[in-house]
Design an enzyme around this catalytic site. Structure first.
Site, PDB file in Angstrom:
ATOM      1  N   ILE A  92       0.936  -1.273  -0.145  1.00  0.00           N
ATOM      2  CA  ILE A  92      -0.055   0.122   0.103  1.00  0.00           C
ATOM      3  C   ILE A  92       0.873   1.230   0.017  1.00  0.00           C
ATOM      4  CG2 ILE A  92      -1.711   1.262   1.441  1.00  0.00           C
ATOM      5  CD1 ILE A  92      -2.842  -1.253   2.339  1.00  0.00           C
ATOM      6  N   THR A 105      -1.882  -7.617  -0.709  1.00  0.00           N
ATOM      7  CA  THR A 105      -0.290  -7.159  -0.625  1.00  0.00           C
ATOM      8  C   THR A 105       0.569  -8.594  -0.275  1.00  0.00           C
ATOM      9  OG1 THR A 105      -0.756  -6.769   1.691  1.00  0.00           O
ATOM     10  CG2 THR A 105      -1.098  -5.128   0.115  1.00  0.00           C
ATOM     11  N   ASN A 149       1.735   5.251   7.196  1.00  0.00           N
ATOM     12  CA  ASN A 149       1.242   3.904   6.600  1.00  0.00           C
ATOM     13  C   ASN A 149       1.968   2.758   7.123  1.00  0.00           C
ATOM     14  OD1 ASN A 149       0.293   1.992   4.227  1.00  0.00           O
ATOM     15  ND2 ASN A 149       2.496   2.048   4.203  1.00  0.00           N
ATOM     16  N   ASP A 158      13.134   3.817  11.639  1.00  0.00           N
ATOM     17  CA  ASP A 158      12.111   2.998  12.421  1.00  0.00           C
ATOM     18  C   ASP A 158      11.216   3.764  13.143  1.00  0.00           C
ATOM     19  OD1 ASP A 158      10.755   1.457  14.240  1.00  0.00           O
ATOM     20  OD2 ASP A 158      12.737   0.230  14.921  1.00  0.00           O
ATOM     21  N   VAL A 159      10.054   3.656  12.560  1.00  0.00           N
ATOM     22  CA  VAL A 159       9.015   4.725  12.890  1.00  0.00           C
ATOM     23  C   VAL A 159       8.667   4.750  14.602  1.00  0.00           C
ATOM     24  CG1 VAL A 159       7.975   5.035  10.761  1.00  0.00           C
ATOM     25  CG2 VAL A 159       6.849   3.361  12.328  1.00  0.00           C
ATOM     26  N   ARG A 185      12.589   0.665   6.554  1.00  0.00           N
ATOM     27  CA  ARG A 185      13.695  -0.065   7.476  1.00  0.00           C
ATOM     28  C   ARG A 185      14.737  -0.459   6.414  1.00  0.00           C
ATOM     29  NH1 ARG A 185      11.125  -3.152  12.370  1.00  0.00           N
ATOM     30  NH2 ARG A 185       9.851  -4.065  10.339  1.00  0.00           N
ATOM     31  N   TYR A 228      -3.887  -6.380  17.436  1.00  0.00           N
ATOM     32  CA  TYR A 228      -3.842  -5.656  16.236  1.00  0.00           C
ATOM     33  C   TYR A 228      -4.963  -4.854  16.233  1.00  0.00           C
ATOM     34  CZ  TYR A 228      -3.858  -4.412  11.173  1.00  0.00           C
ATOM     35  OH  TYR A 228      -3.932  -3.802   9.790  1.00  0.00           O
TER      36      TYR A 228
END
Length: 253
Positions: free
Chosen positions: A18, A186, A86, A59-60, A38, A151
């Site tokens: 995505i 995906t 995202n 790395d968010v 990453r 999740y």
């Protein structure tokens, strides 16, 4: 099409799926696009194929690394006008086998990965009187699914964050929204299908049905469909759209 000419967009998790589709759509609309992820090799491949103009490794989940990465991309391409948060991941397990560490992992990637990049760009957006912050959440942020409680909890938190921040920024020229895809075609879904077939002995078609059965259209969502929703939210025509969770799921929600 120059819908976004002169805008600088940053897309986290832009190396595949995505995120890459979003980067491609924004670049096609005239934006200058920086992708963040990453995997340096994956990011470089996307840039080499023309779906983005630049890349930064980060790395968010680490706020200091995110701040440094944003400073770097701003020095290269200018202030960030469009932030597409995202990056994310999912793990699957029954709740009684879902450890505290698993819940923390899901919150770190899916929620703090959004808040960290938002912290890094919102001040500048507010000062300039324009910005678009778009979190790629999920239908799992709006309903429950079995065996992915961690999740679902994290994605519900993302939607709540978007709704709250939209109220704070309503008079600043910055909009804050979420896009909530259903199961999308995906690599992540393909890998999940492979795991199901390996564990259960089901055929690929039977395993895939576990995903498409949730969609009344009986199909996986295309990444490009999610990208089109993001593109619209970035446009001037969506300036009154804020605090929303836009569902792209064939009527599931």
């Amino acid at each position: 099409m120059n819908l976004l000419q002169g805008r600088h967009a940053v897309v986290t998790g832009g190396g595949r799926g995505i995120g890459r589709a979003i980067a491609r759509a924004l670049a096609g609309a005239g934006a200058r696009v920086t992708i963040v992820g990453r995997n340096q090799a994956a990011l470089d491949h996307v840039v080499s194929e023309g779906d983005a103009h630049g890349a930064a490794v980060a790395d968010v989940t680490d706020p200091d690394i995110v701040q440094a990465a944003i400073q770097t991309v701003v020095s290269r391409h200018g202030p960030v006008d469009l932030m597409i948060a995202n990056a994310g991941s999912a793990v699957s397990a029954p709740f009684m086998k879902s450890t505290p560490a698993m819940f923390q992992q899901m919150l770190d990637v899916n929620l703090l990965g959004v808040t960290n990049v938002t912290h890094a760009v919102l001040g500048s957006m507010t000062e300039r009187g324009f910005g678009r912050i778009i979190a790629v959440a999920s239908t799992a942020g709006l309903k429950g699914y079995p065996y992915v409680s961690a999740y679902c909890a994290a994605k519900h938190a993302v939607v709540g964050f978007v709704r709250a921040l939209a109220q704070e920024t309503a008079t600043t020229g910055v909009t804050v929204n979420a896009v909530c895809p259903g199961f999308t075609d995906t690599d992540l879904v393909a890998e999940s299908v492979q795991r199901i077939t390996a564990k259960t002995g089901r055929s690929r078609e039977q395993a895939l049905n576990e995903f498409v059965k949730h969609n009344p259209q009986q199909r996986l969502i295309s990444p490009s469909e999610v990208a089109e929703a993001v593109l619209w939210l970035c446009s001037e025509g969506a300036r009154s759209v804020t605090g929303q969770a836009i569902v792209v799921a064939g009527g599931e929600i």
